[in-house]
Design a protein around this motif. Sequence first.
Motif, PDB file in Angstrom:
ATOM      1  N   ARG A   1       0.822  -1.205   0.000  1.00  0.00           N
ATOM      2  CA  ARG A   1       0.000   0.000   0.000  1.00  0.00           C
ATOM      3  C   ARG A   1       0.859   1.259   0.000  1.00  0.00           C
ATOM      4  O   ARG A   1       0.601   2.185  -0.777  1.00  0.00           O
ATOM      5  CB  ARG A   1      -0.961  -0.002   1.188  1.00  0.00           C
ATOM      6  N   PRO A   2       1.909   1.358   0.853  1.00  0.00           N
ATOM      7  CA  PRO A   2       2.725   2.585   0.845  1.00  0.00           C
ATOM      8  C   PRO A   2       3.358   2.879  -0.519  1.00  0.00           C
ATOM      9  O   PRO A   2       3.398   4.031  -0.946  1.00  0.00           O
ATOM     10  CB  PRO A   2       3.793   2.320   1.904  1.00  0.00           C
ATOM     11  N   ALA A   3       3.821   1.856  -1.204  1.00  0.00           N
ATOM     12  CA  ALA A   3       4.419   2.071  -2.524  1.00  0.00           C
ATOM     13  C   ALA A   3       3.370   2.567  -3.518  1.00  0.00           C
ATOM     14  O   ALA A   3       3.636   3.452  -4.334  1.00  0.00           O
ATOM     15  CB  ALA A   3       5.070   0.790  -3.027  1.00  0.00           C
ATOM     16  N   THR A   4       2.161   2.023  -3.435  1.00  0.00           N
ATOM     17  CA  THR A   4       1.087   2.447  -4.334  1.00  0.00           C
ATOM     18  C   THR A   4       0.633   3.864  -4.015  1.00  0.00           C
ATOM     19  O   THR A   4       0.329   4.636  -4.920  1.00  0.00           O
ATOM     20  CB  THR A   4      -0.096   1.458  -4.265  1.00  0.00           C
ATOM     21  N   VAL A   5       0.612   4.220  -2.739  1.00  0.00           N
ATOM     22  CA  VAL A   5       0.268   5.598  -2.356  1.00  0.00           C
ATOM     23  C   VAL A   5       1.294   6.558  -2.954  1.00  0.00           C
ATOM     24  O   VAL A   5       0.937   7.595  -3.523  1.00  0.00           O
ATOM     25  CB  VAL A   5       0.178   5.745  -0.822  1.00  0.00           C
ATOM     26  N   LYS A   6       2.567   6.211  -2.866  1.00  0.00           N
ATOM     27  CA  LYS A   6       3.621   7.052  -3.447  1.00  0.00           C
ATOM     28  C   LYS A   6       3.441   7.145  -4.965  1.00  0.00           C
ATOM     29  O   LYS A   6       3.607   8.215  -5.551  1.00  0.00           O
ATOM     30  CB  LYS A   6       5.001   6.507  -3.095  1.00  0.00           C
TER      31      LYS A   6
ATOM     32  N   GLN B   1      -7.135  -4.993  -7.097  1.00  0.00           N
ATOM     33  CA  GLN B   1      -7.657  -4.363  -8.309  1.00  0.00           C
ATOM     34  C   GLN B   1      -7.436  -2.847  -8.273  1.00  0.00           C
ATOM     35  O   GLN B   1      -7.094  -2.240  -9.287  1.00  0.00           O
ATOM     36  CB  GLN B   1      -9.149  -4.673  -8.485  1.00  0.00           C
ATOM     37  N   THR B   2      -7.594  -2.262  -7.102  1.00  0.00           N
ATOM     38  CA  THR B   2      -7.363  -0.824  -6.951  1.00  0.00           C
ATOM     39  C   THR B   2      -5.907  -0.497  -7.255  1.00  0.00           C
ATOM     40  O   THR B   2      -5.602   0.490  -7.939  1.00  0.00           O
ATOM     41  CB  THR B   2      -7.743  -0.365  -5.531  1.00  0.00           C
ATOM     42  N   ARG B   3      -5.001  -1.323  -6.776  1.00  0.00           N
ATOM     43  CA  ARG B   3      -3.569  -1.086  -7.018  1.00  0.00           C
ATOM     44  C   ARG B   3      -3.215  -1.297  -8.484  1.00  0.00           C
ATOM     45  O   ARG B   3      -2.376  -0.586  -9.041  1.00  0.00           O
ATOM     46  CB  ARG B   3      -2.732  -1.968  -6.098  1.00  0.00           C
ATOM     47  N   ARG B   4      -3.866  -2.242  -9.127  1.00  0.00           N
ATOM     48  CA  ARG B   4      -3.649  -2.439 -10.561  1.00  0.00           C
ATOM     49  C   ARG B   4      -4.171  -1.235 -11.345  1.00  0.00           C
ATOM     50  O   ARG B   4      -3.532  -0.796 -12.308  1.00  0.00           O
ATOM     51  CB  ARG B   4      -4.310  -3.736 -11.041  1.00  0.00           C
ATOM     52  N   ALA B   5      -5.306  -0.692 -10.949  1.00  0.00           N
ATOM     53  CA  ALA B   5      -5.841   0.503 -11.616  1.00  0.00           C
ATOM     54  C   ALA B   5      -4.894   1.685 -11.417  1.00  0.00           C
ATOM     55  O   ALA B   5      -4.676   2.479 -12.338  1.00  0.00           O
ATOM     56  CB  ALA B   5      -7.237   0.825 -11.098  1.00  0.00           C
ATOM     57  N   THR B   6      -4.319   1.801 -10.230  1.00  0.00           N
ATOM     58  CA  THR B   6      -3.339   2.861  -9.975  1.00  0.00           C
ATOM     59  C   THR B   6      -2.131   2.675 -10.882  1.00  0.00           C
ATOM     60  O   THR B   6      -1.627   3.639 -11.475  1.00  0.00           O
ATOM     61  CB  THR B   6      -2.906   2.865  -8.497  1.00  0.00           C
ATOM     62  N   ALA B   7      -1.654   1.450 -11.007  1.00  0.00           N
ATOM     63  CA  ALA B   7      -0.519   1.158 -11.889  1.00  0.00           C
ATOM     64  C   ALA B   7      -0.864   1.538 -13.328  1.00  0.00           C
ATOM     65  O   ALA B   7      -0.060   2.179 -14.019  1.00  0.00           O
ATOM     66  CB  ALA B   7      -0.144  -0.322 -11.798  1.00  0.00           C
ATOM     67  N   ALA B   8      -2.059   1.159 -13.772  1.00  0.00           N
ATOM     68  CA  ALA B   8      -2.493   1.478 -15.135  1.00  0.00           C
ATOM     69  C   ALA B   8      -2.550   2.991 -15.338  1.00  0.00           C
ATOM     70  O   ALA B   8      -2.101   3.504 -16.365  1.00  0.00           O
ATOM     71  CB  ALA B   8      -3.855   0.843 -15.410  1.00  0.00           C
ATOM     72  N   ASN B   9      -3.082   3.712 -14.358  1.00  0.00           N
ATOM     73  CA  ASN B   9      -3.181   5.158 -14.493  1.00  0.00           C
ATOM     74  C   ASN B   9      -1.794   5.809 -14.491  1.00  0.00           C
ATOM     75  O   ASN B   9      -1.528   6.747 -15.245  1.00  0.00           O
ATOM     76  CB  ASN B   9      -4.060   5.760 -13.400  1.00  0.00           C
TER      77      ASN B   9
END
Length: 125
Positions: A67-72, A103-111
């Motif tokens: 989560r912290p890496a995805t928030v960054k 799925q939320t983290r994958r969407a963040t990666a895609a964005n």
Amino acid sequence: MNTLPPLNTDTIWAIINEEIDDAIVNQLLWHYLGYRYDTTTETYDTSNVAPEWLQEYPQPPNFIESRPATVKLTRSIPPENKQLLKEKLHFKGYKIGTFGPRQTRRATAANWLLSYLELNSESFE
């Protein structure tokens, strides 16, 4: 390391639709953040990684599990690019009850990858 798929809208959709393995999603992010795996030394060359990433992540993080890496990652997307999935791909989001943190983290990666394309003047297919 596997050969990465091309960075285009088909790949972005494949990330969202879970057609690409989490490991490949991570590798795409690492690549565009500047992490390069050296098979000879079996370590990551970080000479092209921005200081704000290198300081916190001297080794590439697992964005799908962290989560912290995805928030960054989210915070590193310029404000004008935060809605690119909706604006460029007309992604409506996931249906309530059918998605979780992964799925939320994958969407963040895609964005983030879509933002990378936008910032680097890559054409959208």
